[in-house]
Design a protein around this motif. Structure first.
Motif, PDB file in Angstrom:
ATOM      1  N   TRP A 175      -3.983  10.916  16.648  1.00 33.91           N
ATOM      2  CA  TRP A 175      -2.994  10.838  15.576  1.00 33.91           C
ATOM      3  C   TRP A 175      -1.822  11.780  15.825  1.00 33.91           C
ATOM      4  O   TRP A 175      -0.665  11.351  15.879  1.00 33.91           O
ATOM      5  CB  TRP A 175      -3.706  11.134  14.262  1.00 33.91           C
ATOM      6  N   ILE A 176      -2.094  13.071  16.031  1.00 34.22           N
ATOM      7  CA  ILE A 176      -1.018  14.040  16.187  1.00 34.22           C
ATOM      8  C   ILE A 176      -0.365  13.915  17.562  1.00 34.22           C
ATOM      9  O   ILE A 176       0.833  14.147  17.711  1.00 34.22           O
ATOM     10  CB  ILE A 176      -1.521  15.474  15.919  1.00 34.22           C
ATOM     11  N   GLY A 177      -1.137  13.509  18.561  1.00 35.41           N
ATOM     12  CA  GLY A 177      -0.544  13.236  19.871  1.00 35.41           C
ATOM     13  C   GLY A 177       0.465  12.103  19.788  1.00 35.41           C
ATOM     14  O   GLY A 177       1.538  12.155  20.401  1.00 35.41           O
ATOM     15  N   ILE A 199      -6.048   3.643  12.251  1.00 45.68           N
ATOM     16  CA  ILE A 199      -7.458   3.813  12.636  1.00 45.68           C
ATOM     17  C   ILE A 199      -7.776   5.292  12.829  1.00 45.68           C
ATOM     18  O   ILE A 199      -8.796   5.787  12.345  1.00 45.68           O
ATOM     19  CB  ILE A 199      -7.799   2.984  13.888  1.00 45.68           C
ATOM     20  N   ALA A 200      -6.896   6.013  13.522  1.00 49.13           N
ATOM     21  CA  ALA A 200      -7.104   7.451  13.735  1.00 49.13           C
ATOM     22  C   ALA A 200      -7.135   8.191  12.400  1.00 49.13           C
ATOM     23  O   ALA A 200      -7.964   9.081  12.192  1.00 49.13           O
ATOM     24  CB  ALA A 200      -6.010   8.022  14.641  1.00 49.13           C
ATOM     25  N   LEU A 201      -6.268   7.807  11.482  1.00 45.28           N
ATOM     26  CA  LEU A 201      -6.228   8.457  10.176  1.00 45.28           C
ATOM     27  C   LEU A 201      -7.509   8.178   9.379  1.00 45.28           C
ATOM     28  O   LEU A 201      -8.055   9.084   8.737  1.00 45.28           O
ATOM     29  CB  LEU A 201      -4.993   7.990   9.403  1.00 45.28           C
ATOM     30  N   ILE A 202      -7.986   6.948   9.428  1.00 48.64           N
ATOM     31  CA  ILE A 202      -9.239   6.607   8.741  1.00 48.64           C
ATOM     32  C   ILE A 202     -10.399   7.394   9.333  1.00 48.64           C
ATOM     33  O   ILE A 202     -11.214   7.981   8.600  1.00 48.64           O
ATOM     34  CB  ILE A 202      -9.497   5.088   8.813  1.00 48.64           C
ATOM     35  N   LEU A 203     -10.485   7.419  10.658  1.00 47.45           N
ATOM     36  CA  LEU A 203     -11.573   8.161  11.306  1.00 47.45           C
ATOM     37  C   LEU A 203     -11.489   9.658  11.005  1.00 47.45           C
ATOM     38  O   LEU A 203     -12.515  10.318  10.795  1.00 47.45           O
ATOM     39  CB  LEU A 203     -11.563   7.926  12.816  1.00 47.45           C
ATOM     40  N   THR A 204     -10.273  10.190  10.962  1.00 46.77           N
ATOM     41  CA  THR A 204     -10.094  11.602  10.624  1.00 46.77           C
ATOM     42  C   THR A 204     -10.594  11.873   9.211  1.00 46.77           C
ATOM     43  O   THR A 204     -11.331  12.836   8.974  1.00 46.77           O
ATOM     44  CB  THR A 204      -8.607  12.009  10.743  1.00 46.77           C
ATOM     45  N   GLY A 205     -10.211  11.030   8.278  1.00 45.62           N
ATOM     46  CA  GLY A 205     -10.622  11.218   6.892  1.00 45.62           C
ATOM     47  C   GLY A 205     -12.121  11.068   6.690  1.00 45.62           C
ATOM     48  O   GLY A 205     -12.759  11.904   6.036  1.00 45.62           O
ATOM     49  N   ILE A 214      -6.153  18.731   4.330  1.00 50.78           N
ATOM     50  CA  ILE A 214      -6.400  17.614   3.422  1.00 50.78           C
ATOM     51  C   ILE A 214      -5.085  17.101   2.841  1.00 50.78           C
ATOM     52  O   ILE A 214      -4.853  15.888   2.773  1.00 50.78           O
ATOM     53  CB  ILE A 214      -7.399  18.020   2.324  1.00 50.78           C
ATOM     54  N   GLY A 215      -4.209  18.014   2.445  1.00 55.08           N
ATOM     55  CA  GLY A 215      -2.906  17.606   1.931  1.00 55.08           C
ATOM     56  C   GLY A 215      -2.079  16.862   2.969  1.00 55.08           C
ATOM     57  O   GLY A 215      -1.431  15.853   2.656  1.00 55.08           O
ATOM     58  N   TYR A 216      -2.108  17.346   4.183  1.00 50.00           N
ATOM     59  CA  TYR A 216      -1.393  16.705   5.295  1.00 50.00           C
ATOM     60  C   TYR A 216      -1.939  15.303   5.537  1.00 50.00           C
ATOM     61  O   TYR A 216      -1.183  14.346   5.709  1.00 50.00           O
ATOM     62  CB  TYR A 216      -1.556  17.594   6.527  1.00 50.00           C
ATOM     63  N   TRP A 217      -3.265  15.189   5.520  1.00 48.44           N
ATOM     64  CA  TRP A 217      -3.896  13.882   5.703  1.00 48.44           C
ATOM     65  C   TRP A 217      -3.493  12.941   4.573  1.00 48.44           C
ATOM     66  O   TRP A 217      -3.170  11.777   4.821  1.00 48.44           O
ATOM     67  CB  TRP A 217      -5.422  14.043   5.755  1.00 48.44           C
ATOM     68  N   LEU A 265       7.055  17.139  10.210  1.00 47.69           N
ATOM     69  CA  LEU A 265       5.645  16.747  10.131  1.00 47.69           C
ATOM     70  C   LEU A 265       4.862  17.235  11.348  1.00 47.69           C
ATOM     71  O   LEU A 265       3.732  17.701  11.217  1.00 47.69           O
ATOM     72  CB  LEU A 265       5.522  15.228   9.986  1.00 47.69           C
ATOM     73  N   LEU A 266       5.465  17.133  12.515  1.00 47.02           N
ATOM     74  CA  LEU A 266       4.805  17.607  13.727  1.00 47.02           C
ATOM     75  C   LEU A 266       4.612  19.120  13.684  1.00 47.02           C
ATOM     76  O   LEU A 266       3.530  19.622  14.011  1.00 47.02           O
ATOM     77  CB  LEU A 266       5.607  17.200  14.966  1.00 47.02           C
ATOM     78  N   ALA A 267       5.626  19.845  13.264  1.00 48.37           N
ATOM     79  CA  ALA A 267       5.518  21.308  13.166  1.00 48.37           C
ATOM     80  C   ALA A 267       4.430  21.691  12.165  1.00 48.37           C
ATOM     81  O   ALA A 267       3.606  22.585  12.432  1.00 48.37           O
ATOM     82  CB  ALA A 267       6.862  21.913  12.761  1.00 48.37           C
ATOM     83  N   GLY A 268       4.400  21.029  11.036  1.00 49.50           N
ATOM     84  CA  GLY A 268       3.368  21.304  10.039  1.00 49.50           C
ATOM     85  C   GLY A 268       1.977  21.033  10.580  1.00 49.50           C
ATOM     86  O   GLY A 268       1.052  21.836  10.389  1.00 49.50           O
ATOM     87  N   GLY A 269       1.816  19.922  11.277  1.00 48.50           N
ATOM     88  CA  GLY A 269       0.524  19.600  11.875  1.00 48.50           C
ATOM     89  C   GLY A 269       0.106  20.622  12.914  1.00 48.50           C
ATOM     90  O   GLY A 269      -1.067  21.020  12.971  1.00 48.50           O
TER      91      GLY A 269
END
Length: 153
Positions: free
Chosen positions: A18-20, A58-64, A92-95, A135-139
């Motif tokens: 996701w972040i990559g 998909i990456a976001l769902i798997l992360t959550g 969690i907020g970022y997600w 968003l990238l910096a925050g992540g």
């Protein structure tokens, strides 16, 4: 391998994907679109974004799912109330922010109208790119804090 170990592996791999992807879009793709590649950046962005959005979802769902399971498996719910675990709350907020963007705003066309319906396309692209950079910096900050906190730093 234990189930929590498997969940942790899924969690880390899905965050990397996701972040990559966000890093690639922010640091390579958007600058190239804005400066070098195409006379119609929105058209090219839509074509490529369409291919990546399923992977991001998909990456976001798997992360959550894996993150929720890890909170459950380690009975870590109380951590959410402790200030020293601010990175977990931020994670969690970022997600949630990305979940809203990918599963609500994007399908409703809100992002399309907000950025690509602007009167000044160059300004819209600058804002769009700046949003991705923020968003990238925050992540990156959240990931670094989580790793540091989990390794005693």
């Amino acid at each position: 391998m234990t189930l929590p170990g498997f969940a942790l592996a899924v969690h880390v791999l899905s965050v990397v994907w996701w972040i990559g992807g966000l890093a690639f879009v922010t640091l390579v793709f958007l600058p190239a679109l804005r400066r070098e590649l195409d006379d119609d950046p929105p058209r090219l962005f839509e074509a490529i974004e369409h291919r990546f959005s399923l992977q991001a979802r998909i990456a976001l769902i798997l992360t959550g799912l894996s993150g929720f399971y890890l909170l459950y498996a380690f009975d870590a719910w109380a951590w959410l109330a402790l200030p020293r675990f601010w990175w977990l709350q931020a994670m969690i907020g970022y997600w949630l922010l990305f979940a809203l963007a990918l599963f609500v705003a994007e399908p409703l066309g809100l992002m399309q109208r907000l950025f690509f319906g602007a009167r000044d396309p160059n300004r819209a692209w600058r804002y769009f790119h700046a949003l991705h950079a923020a968003l990238l910096a925050g992540g990156a900050v959240i990931i670094a804090a989580a790793v540091a906190a989990n390794h005693g730093l």
